[in-house]
Design a protein around this motif. Structure first.
Motif, PDB file in Angstrom:
ATOM      1  N   PRO A 176       0.842  -1.210   0.000  1.00 37.78           N
ATOM      2  CA  PRO A 176       0.000   0.000   0.000  1.00 37.78           C
ATOM      3  C   PRO A 176       0.869   1.248   0.000  1.00 37.78           C
ATOM      4  CG  PRO A 176       0.140  -0.880   2.210  1.00 37.78           C
ATOM      5  CD  PRO A 176       0.870  -1.866   1.325  1.00 37.78           C
ATOM      6  N   LEU A 177       0.362   2.294  -0.590  1.00 37.62           N
ATOM      7  CA  LEU A 177       1.091   3.561  -0.630  1.00 37.62           C
ATOM      8  C   LEU A 177       0.737   4.353   0.628  1.00 37.62           C
ATOM      9  CD1 LEU A 177       2.971   5.346  -2.324  1.00 37.62           C
ATOM     10  CD2 LEU A 177       0.936   6.449  -3.248  1.00 37.62           C
ATOM     11  N   ASP A 178       1.510   4.149   1.682  1.00 36.64           N
ATOM     12  CA  ASP A 178       1.275   4.888   2.923  1.00 36.64           C
ATOM     13  C   ASP A 178       2.610   5.346   3.489  1.00 36.64           C
ATOM     14  OD1 ASP A 178       2.425   2.654   4.144  1.00 36.64           O
ATOM     15  OD2 ASP A 178       0.499   1.797   4.722  1.00 36.64           O
ATOM     16  N   GLU A 179       2.552   6.110   4.572  1.00 40.78           N
ATOM     17  CA  GLU A 179       3.766   6.704   5.121  1.00 40.78           C
ATOM     18  C   GLU A 179       4.737   5.651   5.634  1.00 40.78           C
ATOM     19  OE1 GLU A 179       2.742   9.750   7.901  1.00 40.78           O
ATOM     20  OE2 GLU A 179       1.349  10.722   6.519  1.00 40.78           O
ATOM     21  N   ALA A 180       4.215   4.560   6.192  1.00 42.16           N
ATOM     22  CA  ALA A 180       5.099   3.506   6.698  1.00 42.16           C
ATOM     23  C   ALA A 180       5.904   2.876   5.565  1.00 42.16           C
ATOM     24  CB  ALA A 180       4.283   2.450   7.433  1.00 42.16           C
ATOM     25  N   GLN A 181       5.230   2.610   4.453  1.00 45.68           N
ATOM     26  CA  GLN A 181       5.913   2.027   3.313  1.00 45.68           C
ATOM     27  C   GLN A 181       6.960   2.974   2.737  1.00 45.68           C
ATOM     28  OE1 GLN A 181       6.093  -1.093   2.427  1.00 45.68           O
ATOM     29  NE2 GLN A 181       4.499  -1.499   0.895  1.00 45.68           N
ATOM     30  N   VAL A 182       6.601   4.248   2.646  1.00 42.46           N
ATOM     31  CA  VAL A 182       7.532   5.226   2.100  1.00 42.46           C
ATOM     32  C   VAL A 182       8.735   5.392   3.028  1.00 42.46           C
ATOM     33  CG1 VAL A 182       7.826   7.626   1.404  1.00 42.46           C
ATOM     34  CG2 VAL A 182       5.724   6.408   0.833  1.00 42.46           C
ATOM     35  N   ALA A 183       8.490   5.426   4.340  1.00 43.04           N
ATOM     36  CA  ALA A 183       9.588   5.518   5.297  1.00 43.04           C
ATOM     37  C   ALA A 183      10.535   4.325   5.146  1.00 43.04           C
ATOM     38  CB  ALA A 183       9.047   5.584   6.716  1.00 43.04           C
ATOM     39  N   ARG A 184       9.969   3.158   4.852  1.00 43.68           N
ATOM     40  CA  ARG A 184      10.797   1.959   4.643  1.00 43.68           C
ATOM     41  C   ARG A 184      11.691   2.131   3.424  1.00 43.68           C
ATOM     42  NH1 ARG A 184      10.053  -2.424   1.419  1.00 43.68           N
ATOM     43  NH2 ARG A 184      11.177  -4.328   2.010  1.00 43.68           N
ATOM     44  N   VAL A 185      11.143   2.700   2.345  1.00 43.03           N
ATOM     45  CA  VAL A 185      11.940   2.934   1.141  1.00 43.03           C
ATOM     46  C   VAL A 185      13.103   3.877   1.454  1.00 43.03           C
ATOM     47  CG1 VAL A 185      11.921   3.910  -1.192  1.00 43.03           C
ATOM     48  CG2 VAL A 185      10.010   2.480  -0.421  1.00 43.03           C
ATOM     49  N   PHE A 186      12.829   4.965   2.199  1.00 41.07           N
ATOM     50  CA  PHE A 186      13.892   5.902   2.558  1.00 41.07           C
ATOM     51  C   PHE A 186      14.929   5.233   3.447  1.00 41.07           C
ATOM     52  CE2 PHE A 186      11.362   9.088   0.645  1.00 41.07           C
ATOM     53  CZ  PHE A 186      12.108  10.254   0.560  1.00 41.07           C
ATOM     54  N   ALA A 187      14.491   4.359   4.368  1.00 39.60           N
ATOM     55  CA  ALA A 187      15.434   3.656   5.243  1.00 39.60           C
ATOM     56  C   ALA A 187      16.337   2.725   4.429  1.00 39.60           C
ATOM     57  CB  ALA A 187      14.673   2.867   6.301  1.00 39.60           C
ATOM     58  N   LEU A 188      15.758   2.035   3.460  1.00 39.32           N
ATOM     59  CA  LEU A 188      16.561   1.160   2.596  1.00 39.32           C
ATOM     60  C   LEU A 188      17.576   1.974   1.801  1.00 39.32           C
ATOM     61  CD1 LEU A 188      13.802  -1.270   1.249  1.00 39.32           C
ATOM     62  CD2 LEU A 188      15.705  -1.868   2.775  1.00 39.32           C
ATOM     63  N   ALA A 189      17.172   3.143   1.356  1.00 39.13           N
ATOM     64  CA  ALA A 189      18.094   4.001   0.603  1.00 39.13           C
ATOM     65  C   ALA A 189      19.263   4.432   1.474  1.00 39.13           C
ATOM     66  CB  ALA A 189      17.341   5.217   0.062  1.00 39.13           C
ATOM     67  N   ARG A 190      18.997   4.767   2.733  1.00 39.05           N
ATOM     68  CA  ARG A 190      20.084   5.152   3.638  1.00 39.05           C
ATOM     69  C   ARG A 190      21.051   3.993   3.865  1.00 39.05           C
ATOM     70  NH1 ARG A 190      15.820   7.743   6.356  1.00 39.05           N
ATOM     71  NH2 ARG A 190      15.653   6.024   7.855  1.00 39.05           N
ATOM     72  N   ASP A 191      20.527   2.776   3.806  1.00 38.49           N
ATOM     73  CA  ASP A 191      21.374   1.595   4.009  1.00 38.49           C
ATOM     74  C   ASP A 191      22.109   1.175   2.745  1.00 38.49           C
ATOM     75  OD1 ASP A 191      20.594   1.497   6.635  1.00 38.49           O
ATOM     76  OD2 ASP A 191      18.986   0.032   6.305  1.00 38.49           O
ATOM     77  N   GLY A 192      21.899   1.915   1.654  1.00 42.91           N
ATOM     78  CA  GLY A 192      22.649   1.658   0.443  1.00 42.91           C
ATOM     79  C   GLY A 192      21.949   0.827  -0.607  1.00 42.91           C
ATOM     80  N   ASP A 193      20.681   0.466  -0.398  1.00 34.94           N
ATOM     81  CA  ASP A 193      19.964  -0.326  -1.392  1.00 34.94           C
ATOM     82  C   ASP A 193      19.846   0.471  -2.697  1.00 34.94           C
ATOM     83  OD1 ASP A 193      17.848  -2.777  -1.664  1.00 34.94           O
ATOM     84  OD2 ASP A 193      17.129  -0.999  -2.718  1.00 34.94           O
ATOM     85  N   ARG A 194      20.332  -0.106  -3.796  1.00 32.23           N
ATOM     86  CA  ARG A 194      20.406   0.621  -5.053  1.00 32.23           C
ATOM     87  C   ARG A 194      19.034   1.028  -5.566  1.00 32.23           C
ATOM     88  NH1 ARG A 194      19.690  -0.667 -10.181  1.00 32.23           N
ATOM     89  NH2 ARG A 194      19.460  -2.883  -9.669  1.00 32.23           N
ATOM     90  N   GLN A 195      18.075   0.101  -5.584  1.00 32.43           N
ATOM     91  CA  GLN A 195      16.747   0.409  -6.116  1.00 32.43           C
ATOM     92  C   GLN A 195      16.017   1.438  -5.245  1.00 32.43           C
ATOM     93  OE1 GLN A 195      15.350  -3.726  -6.378  1.00 32.43           O
ATOM     94  NE2 GLN A 195      15.223  -3.461  -8.610  1.00 32.43           N
ATOM     95  N   ALA A 196      16.212   1.337  -3.923  1.00 29.66           N
ATOM     96  CA  ALA A 196      15.590   2.311  -3.034  1.00 29.66           C
ATOM     97  C   ALA A 196      16.187   3.701  -3.243  1.00 29.66           C
ATOM     98  CB  ALA A 196      15.743   1.879  -1.579  1.00 29.66           C
ATOM     99  N   ARG A 197      17.514   3.766  -3.447  1.00 27.57           N
ATOM    100  CA  ARG A 197      18.150   5.055  -3.685  1.00 27.57           C
ATOM    101  C   ARG A 197      17.644   5.673  -4.991  1.00 27.57           C
ATOM    102  NH1 ARG A 197      24.520   4.682  -2.585  1.00 27.57           N
ATOM    103  NH2 ARG A 197      24.287   6.905  -3.054  1.00 27.57           N
ATOM    104  N   GLU A 198      17.426   4.847  -5.988  1.00 31.11           N
ATOM    105  CA  GLU A 198      16.876   5.357  -7.245  1.00 31.11           C
ATOM    106  C   GLU A 198      15.455   5.879  -7.048  1.00 31.11           C
ATOM    107  OE1 GLU A 198      17.206   2.137  -9.954  1.00 31.11           O
ATOM    108  OE2 GLU A 198      19.388   2.367 -10.254  1.00 31.11           O
TER     109      GLU A 198
END
Length: 395
Positions: free
Chosen positions: A281-303
């Motif tokens: 679902p498109l909600d704040e929890a999911q979006v926060a997870r994407v940002f957290a993955l990006a901080r951890d270096g996940d390539r697709q999340a950073r994109e």
């Protein structure tokens, strides 16, 4: 102000009353942390207003009878030094109360203040993003009832209620369009809420209200030309031009979340996807997870985060180029996620002829409710203190 001919003594009395009341309120404003407000004497009021002493005395007596002014007791030391001291008066900020209400996707919140805008208390209720309009309104009524009961304030003491919510708001307080809340489009919100209050109810867009709040007590205090960005999945913005809220002809100014429809077909679900499939679902929890993955270096999340920031920058740049604000304030849930403000500053420097200051909201999630409260205070101040509106109303 229009020229007065002397043919309307009731109008002259109203003008004098507004002038004296404003002077008295300004002279007796309580400083933060002070135990009690100062008081002003008749001599003080005559000097400040330029009116004659008999006129000021008559106005003050009328204001006391109306409950807006009270004679302040003399201090004990003053009595010993001078015998009978001069009579002194203060504005009764407790003579009425104001409400600021936020109605959002995840919560409703209410703030209570006196006529000086000093916060007295707050109440909040969680609500599901999928809740229907009636359930959301029930949460509003519940929060307000609890707040008034806890503070010992009668509902009849309310002088104005400000309400802030997502959507395009018509002049009568109805919701022209809202995609964020189920059943909100077409809802006569102002009319519905007026049934619960015996005072004016002012309905405003949430980003507009937050812009007013940041100008009043936040990151844009002292700046007249301001853009506030409510940075969420579908961002919105509010703008002040020369210190005045700019709503646009139909109340739709600042709806930058619709810019992706102009040749940019990707939806927010696609922009923030890390799998090639729309984020659900498109909600704040999911979006926060994407940002957290990006901080951890996940390539697709950073994109994905990069796409989100580029879209936000383009949306904000369109407003900055159109309005040339002194400051852009970023609030909403995205302002608390790493990596937004730096790229926004950098990209605005590239796109804009005169890059504005970019600041994070100082008020956080309280900005929308505080802005709604400020709108209620503005209404009461205009009603009590604005000489120009008094004259205009009688033309």
């Amino acid at each position: 102000m229009g020229r007065l001919t002397g043919g309307d003594p009731s109008l002259l009395r109203r003008i004098n009353s507004a002038v004296v009341l404003h002077a008295l309120r300004t002279a007796t404003a309580t400083a933060p942390g002070a135990a009690a407000p100062d008081a002003a004497s008749l001599t003080d009021l005559v000097r400040v207003t330029g009116l004659s002493r008999p006129t000021v005395e008559g106005v003050v007596d009328g204001l006391i009878a109306g409950g807006l002014v009270v004679e302040a007791p003399a201090e004990e030391g003053e009595v010993r030094r001078q015998g009978r001291p001069a009579r002194r008066y203060r504005f009764r900020a407790e003579a009425g109360h104001l409400l600021g209400i936020e109605i959002g996707a995840h919560r409703v919140a209410a703030l209570l203040a006196d006529l000086d805008g000093r916060l007295m208390g707050s109440a909040e209720r969680p609500v599901s993003p999928d809740a229907e309009a009636e359930e959301r309104l029930d949460r509003v009524r519940s929060a307000v009832t609890e707040l008034l009961r806890r503070q010992g304030v009668a509902r009849g003491s309310l002088r104005a209620v400000g309400v802030a919510t997502p959507g395009i708001i018509a002049a009568d307080g109805s919701i022209r369009l809202c995609t964020a809340l189920p059943g909100w489009t077409g809802l006569p919100l102002g009319e519905r809420l007026k049934r619960s209050f015996r005072c004016p109810v002012l309905v405003e867009n949430d980003a507009n209200a937050a812009a007013v709040a940041e100008h009043w007590k936040g990151a844009a205090a002292g700046s007249g030309d301001v853009v506030f960005v409510l940075a969420g999945l579908s961002p919105g913005a509010g703008a002040l031009i020369a210190g005045r809220l700019h709503r646009g002809f139909g109340g739709a100014a600042g709806e930058i979340g619709a810019l992706h429809l102009l040749g940019r077909e990707a939806t927010p679900e696609e922009v923030l996807s890390t799998t090639g499939e729309p984020l659900h679902p498109l909600d704040e929890a999911q979006v926060a997870r994407v940002f957290a993955l990006a901080r951890d270096g996940d390539r697709q999340a950073r994109e994905a985060v990069g796409r989100f920031i580029r879209r936000l920058v383009h949306d904000v740049a369109a407003l900055v180029l159109a309005l040339d604000p002194e400051v852009v304030v970023v609030g909403g849930w995205a302002s608390g996620l790493d990596g937004v403000l730096g790229p926004l500053r950098d990209e605005l420097s590239r796109y804009c002829l005169r890059p504005p200051q970019v600041a994070q909201s100082l008020l956080g999630e309280a900005a929308v409710a505080i802005g709604a409260l400020r709108l209620a205070l503005d209404h009461v101040e205009k009603e009590l203190f604005a000489v120009e509106s008094t004259v205009t109303a009688r033309r």
